[in-house]
Motif scaffolding. Structure first.
Motif, PDB file in Angstrom:
ATOM      1  N   LEU A 122       0.826  -1.204   0.000  1.00 44.59           N
ATOM      2  CA  LEU A 122       0.000   0.000   0.000  1.00 44.59           C
ATOM      3  C   LEU A 122       0.864   1.259   0.000  1.00 44.59           C
ATOM      4  O   LEU A 122       0.578   2.223  -0.712  1.00 44.59           O
ATOM      5  N   GLY A 123       1.927   1.241   0.820  1.00 47.32           N
ATOM      6  CA  GLY A 123       2.797   2.412   0.879  1.00 47.32           C
ATOM      7  C   GLY A 123       3.478   2.702  -0.443  1.00 47.32           C
ATOM      8  O   GLY A 123       3.528   3.845  -0.894  1.00 47.32           O
ATOM      9  N   VAL A 124       4.002   1.657  -1.094  1.00 49.49           N
ATOM     10  CA  VAL A 124       4.668   1.851  -2.380  1.00 49.49           C
ATOM     11  C   VAL A 124       3.671   2.291  -3.440  1.00 49.49           C
ATOM     12  O   VAL A 124       3.966   3.142  -4.286  1.00 49.49           O
ATOM     13  N   ALA A 125       2.459   1.724  -3.417  1.00 48.04           N
ATOM     14  CA  ALA A 125       1.443   2.098  -4.404  1.00 48.04           C
ATOM     15  C   ALA A 125       1.099   3.578  -4.311  1.00 48.04           C
ATOM     16  O   ALA A 125       0.855   4.237  -5.322  1.00 48.04           O
ATOM     17  N   MET A 126       1.072   4.122  -3.083  1.00 50.00           N
ATOM     18  CA  MET A 126       0.748   5.534  -2.922  1.00 50.00           C
ATOM     19  C   MET A 126       1.953   6.431  -3.180  1.00 50.00           C
ATOM     20  O   MET A 126       1.823   7.513  -3.746  1.00 50.00           O
ATOM     21  N   TRP A 127       3.128   5.979  -2.786  1.00 51.39           N
ATOM     22  CA  TRP A 127       4.313   6.826  -2.884  1.00 51.39           C
ATOM     23  C   TRP A 127       4.788   6.962  -4.325  1.00 51.39           C
ATOM     24  O   TRP A 127       5.092   8.054  -4.791  1.00 51.39           O
ATOM     25  N   ALA A 128       4.857   5.844  -5.056  1.00 46.82           N
ATOM     26  CA  ALA A 128       5.403   5.857  -6.413  1.00 46.82           C
ATOM     27  C   ALA A 128       4.328   5.978  -7.484  1.00 46.82           C
ATOM     28  O   ALA A 128       4.622   5.890  -8.669  1.00 46.82           O
ATOM     29  N   ARG A 129       3.069   6.107  -7.102  1.00 43.57           N
ATOM     30  CA  ARG A 129       1.957   6.302  -8.017  1.00 43.57           C
ATOM     31  C   ARG A 129       1.920   5.191  -9.072  1.00 43.57           C
ATOM     32  O   ARG A 129       1.772   4.032  -8.749  1.00 43.57           O
ATOM     33  N   GLY A 130       2.064   5.544 -10.381  1.00 39.74           N
ATOM     34  CA  GLY A 130       1.890   4.545 -11.442  1.00 39.74           C
ATOM     35  C   GLY A 130       2.822   3.365 -11.302  1.00 39.74           C
ATOM     36  O   GLY A 130       2.398   2.198 -11.340  1.00 39.74           O
ATOM     37  N   LEU A 131       4.130   3.624 -11.150  1.00 39.94           N
ATOM     38  CA  LEU A 131       5.089   2.540 -10.977  1.00 39.94           C
ATOM     39  C   LEU A 131       4.821   1.780  -9.694  1.00 39.94           C
ATOM     40  O   LEU A 131       4.968   0.551  -9.632  1.00 39.94           O
ATOM     41  N   GLY A 132       4.410   2.494  -8.649  1.00 40.59           N
ATOM     42  CA  GLY A 132       4.101   1.827  -7.386  1.00 40.59           C
ATOM     43  C   GLY A 132       2.933   0.872  -7.518  1.00 40.59           C
ATOM     44  O   GLY A 132       2.929  -0.214  -6.939  1.00 40.59           O
ATOM     45  N   ILE A 133       1.911   1.263  -8.284  1.00 43.87           N
ATOM     46  CA  ILE A 133       0.771   0.365  -8.496  1.00 43.87           C
ATOM     47  C   ILE A 133       1.222  -0.875  -9.248  1.00 43.87           C
ATOM     48  O   ILE A 133       0.796  -2.000  -8.947  1.00 43.87           O
ATOM     49  N   LEU A 134       2.116  -0.707 -10.242  1.00 37.41           N
ATOM     50  CA  LEU A 134       2.642  -1.863 -10.967  1.00 37.41           C
ATOM     51  C   LEU A 134       3.399  -2.796 -10.026  1.00 37.41           C
ATOM     52  O   LEU A 134       3.244  -4.024 -10.080  1.00 37.41           O
ATOM     53  N   LEU A 135       4.218  -2.231  -9.148  1.00 37.62           N
ATOM     54  CA  LEU A 135       4.951  -3.045  -8.179  1.00 37.62           C
ATOM     55  C   LEU A 135       3.996  -3.730  -7.203  1.00 37.62           C
ATOM     56  O   LEU A 135       4.216  -4.882  -6.815  1.00 37.62           O
ATOM     57  N   ALA A 136       2.943  -3.018  -6.807  1.00 38.63           N
ATOM     58  CA  ALA A 136       1.967  -3.616  -5.897  1.00 38.63           C
ATOM     59  C   ALA A 136       1.275  -4.804  -6.554  1.00 38.63           C
ATOM     60  O   ALA A 136       1.085  -5.853  -5.935  1.00 38.63           O
ATOM     61  N   VAL A 137       0.900  -4.647  -7.820  1.00 37.05           N
ATOM     62  CA  VAL A 137       0.267  -5.766  -8.543  1.00 37.05           C
ATOM     63  C   VAL A 137       1.233  -6.941  -8.647  1.00 37.05           C
ATOM     64  O   VAL A 137       0.852  -8.105  -8.444  1.00 37.05           O
ATOM     65  N   ALA A 138       2.510  -6.656  -8.949  1.00 42.39           N
ATOM     66  CA  ALA A 138       3.504  -7.724  -9.040  1.00 42.39           C
ATOM     67  C   ALA A 138       3.671  -8.427  -7.701  1.00 42.39           C
ATOM     68  O   ALA A 138       3.780  -9.663  -7.646  1.00 42.39           O
ATOM     69  N   GLY A 139       3.676  -7.658  -6.598  1.00 41.50           N
ATOM     70  CA  GLY A 139       3.813  -8.278  -5.285  1.00 41.50           C
ATOM     71  C   GLY A 139       2.631  -9.158  -4.936  1.00 41.50           C
ATOM     72  O   GLY A 139       2.798 -10.268  -4.416  1.00 41.50           O
ATOM     73  N   VAL A 140       1.410  -8.688  -5.219  1.00 34.80           N
ATOM     74  CA  VAL A 140       0.225  -9.502  -4.929  1.00 34.80           C
ATOM     75  C   VAL A 140       0.231 -10.775  -5.760  1.00 34.80           C
ATOM     76  O   VAL A 140      -0.109 -11.864  -5.275  1.00 34.80           O
ATOM     77  N   LEU A 141       0.635 -10.649  -7.030  1.00 30.83           N
ATOM     78  CA  LEU A 141       0.696 -11.846  -7.882  1.00 30.83           C
ATOM     79  C   LEU A 141       1.723 -12.847  -7.353  1.00 30.83           C
ATOM     80  O   LEU A 141       1.439 -14.041  -7.234  1.00 30.83           O
ATOM     81  N   MET A 142       2.914 -12.349  -7.033  1.00 31.20           N
ATOM     82  CA  MET A 142       4.014 -13.250  -6.693  1.00 31.20           C
ATOM     83  C   MET A 142       3.856 -13.847  -5.301  1.00 31.20           C
ATOM     84  O   MET A 142       4.235 -14.992  -5.062  1.00 31.20           O
ATOM     85  N   TRP A 143       3.274 -13.092  -4.361  1.00 33.98           N
ATOM     86  CA  TRP A 143       3.211 -13.563  -2.977  1.00 33.98           C
ATOM     87  C   TRP A 143       1.894 -14.220  -2.608  1.00 33.98           C
ATOM     88  O   TRP A 143       1.816 -14.886  -1.584  1.00 33.98           O
ATOM     89  N   PHE A 144       0.847 -13.994  -3.411  1.00 37.56           N
ATOM     90  CA  PHE A 144      -0.450 -14.553  -3.029  1.00 37.56           C
ATOM     91  C   PHE A 144      -1.145 -15.293  -4.165  1.00 37.56           C
ATOM     92  O   PHE A 144      -1.428 -16.485  -4.055  1.00 37.56           O
ATOM     93  N   LEU A 145      -1.418 -14.607  -5.270  1.00 36.62           N
ATOM     94  CA  LEU A 145      -2.272 -15.194  -6.298  1.00 36.62           C
ATOM     95  C   LEU A 145      -1.622 -16.389  -6.973  1.00 36.62           C
ATOM     96  O   LEU A 145      -2.243 -17.460  -7.109  1.00 36.62           O
TER      97      LEU A 145
END
Length: 753
Positions: A410-433
């Motif tokens: 959540l912190g990275v998604a808000m701090w880095a905006r577009g790139l942060g959202i991409l990283l957040a999606v990658a993290g959710v995919l790799m660690w959970f989905l």
């Protein structure tokens, strides 16, 4: 089982000659720590695994190895044997000597395919983190199942690169040798004693000034200070890695690569001290694992003492921030045994459970599979109390990392905006989905399908999926069983606050503190001679202006007469304001009540500034609750106010009362309704400086207010200024409540940018 070992269809495997073995007693069991010189990896093998590895001579095939093990009383199946050998091949510890191209149907080839990306068991263990302070290792769980072919496999292969990138810079052995000449004594008994004294004294300084350090902690969240905090953090982490390197070199361990890695865009230093597992003494390995925290805590203690000696100013603030980053922050992260960092490896050594995380999560996973699907549990690799200890540690680490990594995402998604959202999606995919999808696919393919393509496991999985869908449907429609809490503060009803209308002297005081007065009673007189002199001067100016108006009218100069008339009107308004101020110099009670004030008796003869509070008139039996309601809670509060039931109000100090929520006033405010509500003084509401530069504080978001009058008995029980919260029913579904909480956190993060 009778195939020729030299048949081209049957591969043989040979152990790399650069692998060496050392026997070690761990947890009352004989284990073998092997070191592969070429790759720098360490492996932890049990006695049976060690025996299998020693038989890999490049001559025996799987059938011959199976027979040799049976003759020695080792009851392994050919599948277990082939899987173990495949894991050695995957780790580049053993190589297939012959027949590898044609052996696509052998147990070894099949197991190698199955184990291509499978989690290692007790076969391979890099018994120290490959790089100290590797948050990627802390975030990832067991290795994933085989990836599907094609473009999806390529995407999944590069997905971890979005999360973490590692860049080796140079070999650190020479620098570590140089640093050890000056700092190696810190790991000797005398150095440890000095360290304990230093850290203890630093803690005493912090404890004695806890309020000041708490204020410094709140300043860490000021975005304007983040560049400086980042530099402090970089210096602290360099000191941390130097601690690992010096501890390793002090005990004769080779220091490997030093570099930098980026984890969720955050730069982190690392140093390779893997060779620490050549040491037999557990205390030395613990010292190396804690070397970074050890150095940081010493620096934090020095920073605490520097803060105490320095005068007020920027340097004092910097030393306090250095203490917070090198002290509490490094204990929370690096020394935390639930993250796969320094604290985890120390706990693994102290409990003598190699691969603590792997063992615990394996036991937790097999127990979950047995509970949900009845899948038989695999053979336990631990014994005694270590079984339940590893399982409890795994459960706690999973829960902690869900919230920890969720917060980072959540912190990275808000701090880095577009790139942060991409990283957040990658993290959710790799660690959970992706791990969840692979686990579901593994259960789905355990047995071939029966009627309608289903079997026992597939039917059970569809049943659980139906339960989850029904659960989410209920959570999305049923009202939340939880309550909402609205901030409240107690204050007097219609309290009269007497303030000085101007800079004046208190001429006479006719009451005393605690005295009961009736409405209209004279309370005090103030004297402002300068105000009266200014009033008389204005009166003279007005008289002159009126005469000028008459004169210019007689002379026919109407424009000048109009100008002087306007000036005369302005003077009349000023005189009226001064007359009102002069009238206010005589303070009269506007209501009946008791005189309240901290320094009422000392007022006579004192000089008071304009706006200064003099005294108050209020009745202790007439109090009210001021409730401040944020916009997202307005609907729920209105439902509570229309209801006939009373709401519970819990006040600070442990007192609980009942009150009927009053109707909301129709206007929202950003002005602070009561000074005790401000977060800057410990209140529940976030505030910020007003934009007009007045120095006043205002609310960060609009609030509506309601006023609930209290009965005399309740009024006598509560104190004015007492904070609390009113409990009202939540009218949102559970999922909506969770969504609103997340959205609120996002808005707060957005405001902090």
């Amino acid at each position: 089982m009778s195939s020729d070992a030299n048949s081209p269809s049957m591969p043989t495997v040979i152990l790399d000659p650069e692998v060496t073995f050392v026997a070690r007693e761990i947890g009352g069991r004989t284990t073998y720590v092997s070191h592969h010189e070429a790759t720098g990896k360490f492996f932890q093998l049990g006695p049976e695994e060690y025996r299998v590895a020693s038989l890999l001579d490049g001559v025996r095939g799987v059938p011959e190895l199976f027979e040799a093990l049976r003759s020695e009383g080792i009851e392994w199946s050919t599948e277990d044997l082939a899987k173990f050998i495949a894991q050695l091949v995957k780790a580049n510890v053993a190589v297939i000597k012959q027949g590898s191209a044609a052996a696509t149907d052998t147990p070894l080839a099949a197991s190698a395919a199955a184990c291509d990306n499978a989690a290692s068991e007790d076969t391979e263990r890099a018994t120290n983190p490959p790089a100290a302070n590797d948050p990627l290792a802390a975030a990832t769980g067991p290795s994933p199942e085989p990836t599907p072919p094609g473009s999806l496999a390529t995407l999944l292969r590069f997905l971890p690169l979005l999360i973490s990138q590692r860049f080796p810079l140079f070999r650190g052995d020479r620098i570590a040798t140089w640093l050890t000449r000056f700092l190696g004594f810190a790991f000797e008994p005398i150095g440890i004693s000095v360290w304990m004294l230093l850290v203890f004294s630093g803690l005493c300084v912090v404890y004695g000034h806890s309020d000041a350090f708490a204020a410094e902690l709140r300043r860490m969240f000021d975005p304007g200070l983040w560049p400086v905090l980042f530099l402090i953090w970089v210096v602290a982490k360099l000191i941390h890695e130097a601690g690992h390197a010096v501890a390793a070199k002090h005990h004769g361990v080779r220091v490997g690569q030093v570099g930098i890695m980026f984890f969720l865009l955050a730069p982190l230093a690392y140093v390779d001290v893997t060779d620490a597992w050549k040491l037999r003494r557990r205390f030395y390995r613990v010292q190396i694992a804690l070397g970074g925290v050890y150095f940081e805590l010493a620096v934090a203690a020095v920073a605490a003492w520097a803060w105490w000696f320095l005068p007020e100013g920027y340097a004092k603030h910097i030393t306090a921030q250095f203490f917070l980053i090198s002290g509490p922050a490094t204990l929370l992260v690096n020394a935390n045994p639930l993250l796969r960092l320094d604290g985890y490896y120390v706990l693994s050594d102290l409990t003598e459970i190699p691969n603590l995380r792997m063992h615990g999560r394996r036991q937790l996973g097999t127990a979950l599979q047995w509970l949900l699907f009845g899948i038989p549990q695999t053979r336990q690799l631990l014994s005694g109390w270590r079984v339940w200890f590893a399982s409890i540690h795994a459960a706690c680490s999973v829960i902690f990392q869900v919230f920890w990594m969720g917060g980072l995402v959540l912190g990275v998604a808000m701090w880095a905006r577009g790139l942060g959202i991409l990283l957040a999606v990658a993290g959710v995919l790799m660690w959970f989905l992706i791990p969840s999808a692979r686990w579901v696919w593994k259960i789905w393919m355990l047995e071939p399908g029966e009627r309608f393509g289903l079997n026992f496991y597939r039917r059970r999985m569809l049943f659980y999926a139906s339960l989850l869908i029904a659960l989410f449907q209920q959570l999305g429609t049923v009202s939340s069983p939880f309550d909402r809490r609205v901030p409240v503060v107690v204050r007097f009803q219609d309290e009269q606050i007497a303030r000085s209308p101007s800079d004046a002297f208190v001429e006479s005081l006719f009451v005393h503190r605690g005295q009961h007065v009736e409405q209209g009673v004279l309370l005090m007189r103030l004297k402002d001679p300068e105000l009266r002199i200014r009033r008389e001067k204005k009166a003279d100016d007005l008289e002159i202006a009126e005469l000028q108006v008459i004169q210019f009218r007689r002379q026919g100069e109407l424009s000048k007469a109009a100008a002087y008339l306007e000036n005369a009107n302005a003077l009349r308004r000023q005189i009226a304001e001064m007359d009102e101020q002069i009238a206010q110099l005589t303070v009269i009670a506007n209501r009946s009540g008791y005189i309240v004030g901290n320094h009422v008796e000392s007022l006579p003869g004192r000089f008071v500034s304009a706006g200064q509070e003099l005294l108050r008139v209020s009745d202790p039996q007439e109090k009210e609750l001021l409730a401040v309601v944020p916009e997202q809670d307005v609907d729920a509060y209105q439902l509570a106010s229309r209801s006939e039931s009373l709401s519970q109000v819990r006040l600070r100090g442990g007192l609980t009362i009942k009150a009927k929520p009053a109707s909301l006033r129709p206007r929202a405010y950003r002005t602070l309704m009561h000074p005790a509500l401000a977060g800057s003084v410990g209140g529940p509401l976030a505030v910020e400086p007003a934009m007009d530069g007045s120095g006043e504080m205002r609310l960060t978001q609009p609030y509506l207010e309601s006023i609930t009058k209290l009965d005399p008995i309740t009024s006598a029980e509560v104190r004015s200024g007492q904070l609390g919260s009113m409990t009202i029913r939540d009218n949102r579904p559970v999922l909506a409540r969770v969504y609103d909480a997340i959205a609120t956190d996002f808005r707060r993060l957005g405001r902090s940018q």
